[in-house]
Design a protein around this motif. Structure first.
Motif, short mmCIF file in Angstrom:
data_model
loop_
_atom_site.label_atom_id
_atom_site.label_comp_id
_atom_site.label_asym_id
_atom_site.label_seq_id
_atom_site.Cartn_x
_atom_site.Cartn_y
_atom_site.Cartn_z
N CYS A 404 17.09 15.52 -6.30
CA CYS A 404 15.78 16.14 -6.48
C CYS A 404 15.62 16.60 -7.92
O CYS A 404 16.60 16.99 -8.57
N PRO A 405 14.40 16.58 -8.47
CA PRO A 405 13.18 16.21 -7.77
C PRO A 405 13.09 14.71 -7.51
O PRO A 405 13.59 13.92 -8.31
N PRO A 406 12.44 14.31 -6.41
CA PRO A 406 12.31 12.87 -6.13
C PRO A 406 11.33 12.23 -7.11
O PRO A 406 10.37 12.86 -7.54
N SER A 407 11.58 10.99 -7.45
CA SER A 407 10.64 10.27 -8.31
C SER A 407 9.43 9.86 -7.50
O SER A 407 9.47 9.78 -6.27
N ALA A 408 8.33 9.63 -8.20
CA ALA A 408 7.10 9.22 -7.51
C ALA A 408 7.28 7.90 -6.78
O ALA A 408 6.61 7.64 -5.78
N ALA A 409 8.22 7.07 -7.26
CA ALA A 409 8.43 5.78 -6.62
C ALA A 409 9.20 5.90 -5.31
O ALA A 409 9.18 4.97 -4.49
N ALA A 410 9.89 7.03 -5.09
CA ALA A 410 10.71 7.17 -3.88
C ALA A 410 10.25 8.29 -2.97
O ALA A 410 10.64 8.35 -1.80
N ALA A 411 9.43 9.22 -3.46
CA ALA A 411 8.99 10.36 -2.67
C ALA A 411 8.09 9.92 -1.53
O ALA A 411 7.53 8.82 -1.55
N PRO A 412 7.93 10.76 -0.50
CA PRO A 412 7.00 10.42 0.59
C PRO A 412 5.60 10.09 0.06
O PRO A 412 5.07 10.81 -0.79
N ALA A 413 5.04 9.02 0.55
CA ALA A 413 3.73 8.56 0.07
C ALA A 413 2.83 8.31 1.27
O ALA A 413 3.28 7.92 2.34
N PHE A 414 1.54 8.52 1.06
CA PHE A 414 0.58 8.43 2.16
C PHE A 414 -0.69 7.72 1.69
O PHE A 414 -1.07 7.79 0.52
N ALA A 415 -1.32 7.03 2.62
CA ALA A 415 -2.59 6.34 2.35
C ALA A 415 -3.62 6.84 3.36
O ALA A 415 -3.33 6.93 4.56
N ALA A 416 -4.79 7.18 2.87
CA ALA A 416 -5.88 7.62 3.73
C ALA A 416 -7.04 6.65 3.59
O ALA A 416 -7.49 6.37 2.48
N LYS A 454 -17.81 -0.09 3.56
CA LYS A 454 -17.90 1.25 4.13
C LYS A 454 -16.55 1.94 4.22
O LYS A 454 -16.50 3.09 4.68
N SER A 455 -15.48 1.28 3.84
CA SER A 455 -14.15 1.88 3.89
C SER A 455 -13.52 1.87 2.51
O SER A 455 -13.63 0.89 1.77
N ARG A 456 -12.85 2.96 2.16
CA ARG A 456 -12.10 3.08 0.92
C ARG A 456 -10.73 3.67 1.25
O ARG A 456 -10.60 4.48 2.17
N THR A 457 -9.72 3.30 0.48
CA THR A 457 -8.38 3.83 0.68
C THR A 457 -7.96 4.64 -0.54
O THR A 457 -8.11 4.17 -1.67
N VAL A 458 -7.46 5.85 -0.31
CA VAL A 458 -6.94 6.70 -1.37
C VAL A 458 -5.48 7.00 -1.06
O VAL A 458 -5.05 6.97 0.10
N ASN A 459 -4.70 7.28 -2.10
CA ASN A 459 -3.26 7.45 -1.93
C ASN A 459 -2.79 8.74 -2.58
O ASN A 459 -3.43 9.27 -3.50
N THR A 460 -1.66 9.24 -2.10
CA THR A 460 -1.03 10.40 -2.71
C THR A 460 0.48 10.33 -2.49
O THR A 460 0.95 9.63 -1.58
N THR A 461 1.21 11.04 -3.31
CA THR A 461 2.67 11.12 -3.21
C THR A 461 3.08 12.59 -3.22
O THR A 461 2.59 13.37 -4.05
N GLU A 462 3.97 12.97 -2.31
CA GLU A 462 4.42 14.35 -2.21
C GLU A 462 5.81 14.50 -2.83
O GLU A 462 6.80 13.96 -2.31
N THR A 463 5.89 15.20 -3.95
CA THR A 463 7.15 15.36 -4.68
C THR A 463 7.72 16.76 -4.58
O THR A 463 8.74 17.06 -5.21
N ARG A 464 7.08 17.66 -3.81
CA ARG A 464 7.62 19.01 -3.66
C ARG A 464 8.89 18.98 -2.82
O ARG A 464 9.03 18.13 -1.94
#
Length: 512
Positions: A404-416, A454-464
């Motif tokens: 830790c801290p995890p890198s953005a490439a390996a940290a939990p990632a999510f798509a909405a 009518k659909s869009r996808t957004v992404n985020t990464t959790e590095t805490r």
């Protein structure tokens, strides 16, 4: 291009991948220098792109006048190896991989980089479910000079776009063509234009029609849209990614709705024939003149009759609609003619596995305008369709365990995936966690233009993370406009492990 080695970073205590290019013995100096320049170009191109589906570059080192690229180590196999080992894959799986590759390409194109060598061998499937586009060795970077000789065609012939085979200037559409060939090969087990020799393959790419895919299922329209010979006619990247994500989630594509004019749904009203009007009897000794535009007046009278019939029909339909609305509202009571409704769609159980997802949908309010404050329906009636927003959150990577801290490439990632009921629309949303703040807090705005998907996808990464322990948390998406809606939570975990730096570099066999 080159050999990739697994190595150990002594300074940061992590495993990395190191790419080496060794010029063949006897290669002219000019050609050798061009090989090294391409390797440096690869590093330059990849460094311009920051995206979870693009290989992360750490450093470029020079040893013995040769460049070496130090990049993240992706544990997994290439898509080519996967297809060789298991054969064609189901359309849903291929669509998911294609959507991730296309997201990487869109990020590259936004940074002014054309990949120019999209093929299964350059797509890595990591053990944690991540899809990574790699090998930018022949990429073209906007604003730089080409590293090819006149007349030289570089890239894999069977994945080459027709315009590149003809020596024309490539664009982002050329990468979309290569993606279409990749998808075809993923579901069919072979590329569509492969021939016995590179020359005959290029001829087939330019001249032959696309063989109809037999195993593509719902993916067929997307493949056919990407493999149109004319670059201007290929499916746009945003639309293609939207369709791929729908298919990858197990959905099916719907035909575009037909845009109708306001009266297109009204029945045709035919007025009865107008009886002829008798002409006046001439008075003896006078001359009677018949107007020359009798036919025109008859046409105008018929038009007036038709218009009157349409007005009566519209009034009748307005009264019927008002009566139905009054009945649904519980006896016709109103608050000035406005009504609102809301409902919840289905939800999926959230989890911490890469496939976990949660979705919620709500309807917005519909506003009505009546011809009176009491809602008596004495005038016309118009209704604006209710707006709705549906949110689906899925875990791309549901957990992390390591330094830790995890890198953005390996940290939990999510798509909405945010879907609206109609466009145009402007959605205000934010990522929220059950405990503490997310890594990317604050409200954001997502614009849906008129006629857009009518659909869009957004992404985020959790590095805490929590030092020396495991952080368990859950994440969701909250929407406050145009309607209030919040997705169900998806769980994730970050485990921090103590890593003891070791001395000395460890190298092994080249990775595939």
């Amino acid at each position: 291009m080159g050999t990739v080695w697994r190595a150990h970073d002594d300074v940061l205590g992590r495993e990395v991948a190191v790419k080496e290019v060794r010029a063949p013995a006897g290669l002219p100096t000019a050609d050798r220098n061009r090989m090294y320049q391409r390797l440096e170009r690869e590093a330059w191109a990849a460094a311009r792109i920051s995206h979870r589906n693009v290989i992360t570059l750490y450093d470029v080192a020079t040893d013995d006048e040769r460049p070496w690229i130090v990049m993240e180590l992706v544990r997994g196999v290439s898509l080519a190896d996967q297809l060789d080992a298991e054969g064609p894959m189901p359309p849903q799986r291929a669509a998911h991989i294609g959507a991730e590759v296309l997201a990487a390409l869109r990020a590259a194109h936004g940074a002014g980089v054309l990949h120019r060598d999209v093929k299964p061998g350059n797509v890595l499937l990591s053990n944690d479910g991540r899809v990574v586009l790699t090998d930018f060795g022949i990429a073209m970077v906007e604003g730089t000079q080409a590293l090819t000789m006149t007349g030289e065609v570089i890239g894999s012939p069977e994945f080459l776009a027709p315009e590149r085979a003809l020596g024309r200037t490539p664009g982002p559409e050329s990468d979309l063509w290569s993606l279409g060939v990749l998808l075809y090969a993923a579901v069919e087990g072979h590329s569509p234009f492969r021939q016995d020799t590179p020359l005959s393959t290029l001829r087939a790419v330019v001249d032959e029609e696309l063989p109809a895919p037999q195993r593509a299922g719902p993916l067929a329209p997307v493949i056919e849209g990407l493999l149109r010979k004319d670059p201007a006619e290929r499916t746009a990247a945003e639309r293609a990614e939207h369709d791929l994500r729908i298919i990858g989630a197990g959905g099916t594509l719907r035909a575009d709705p037909v845009r109708a004019t306001p009266l297109s749904s009204m029945p045709t009203v035919t007025s009865p024939p107008t009886p002829p009007i008798p002409l006046p009897t001439p008075v003896p000794g006078t001359t009677s003149t018949v107007p020359a535009d009798t036919d025109g007046r008859r046409a105008r009278r018929a038009s007036l009759a038709l218009t009157a019939g349409l007005v009566i029909l519209l009034l009748a339909l307005g009264g019927l609609t008002y009566a139905l609305l009054s009945r649904d509202g519980g006896g016709g009571g109103g608050d000035g003619g406005s009504s609102s409704s809301g409902g919840s769609g289905g939800s999926a159980t959230a989890g911490d596995s890469p496939g976990a997802s949660a979705s919620t949908s709500y309807g917005g309010s519909s506003s009505s305008s009546h011809g009176g404050g009491s809602g008596s329906g004495s005038g016309g009636h118009t209704t604006t369709p209710a707006q709705s927003v549906r949110v689906n959150v899925s875990a791309v990577r549901g957990s992390y365990s390591g330094a830790c801290p995890p890198s953005a490439a390996a940290a939990p990632a999510f798509a909405a995936t945010i879907t609206v009921g109609r466009t145009p629309a402007e959605v205000e949303y934010r990522w929220v966690t059950k405990s503490g703040e997310p890594s990317d807090p604050g409200w954001k705005t997502l614009d849906f233009g008129s006629g857009d998907a009518k659909s869009r996808t957004v992404n985020t990464t959790e590095t805490r993370y929590e030092d020396g322990g495991t952080l368990h948390n859950e994440i969701a998406v909250e929407v406050r406009s145009p309607v209030a809606v919040k997705s169900d939570y998806v769980a994730y975990a970050v485990t921090c492990e103590v890593v003891t730096p070791s001395t000395g570099a460890t190298t092994g066999s080249p990775t595939p």
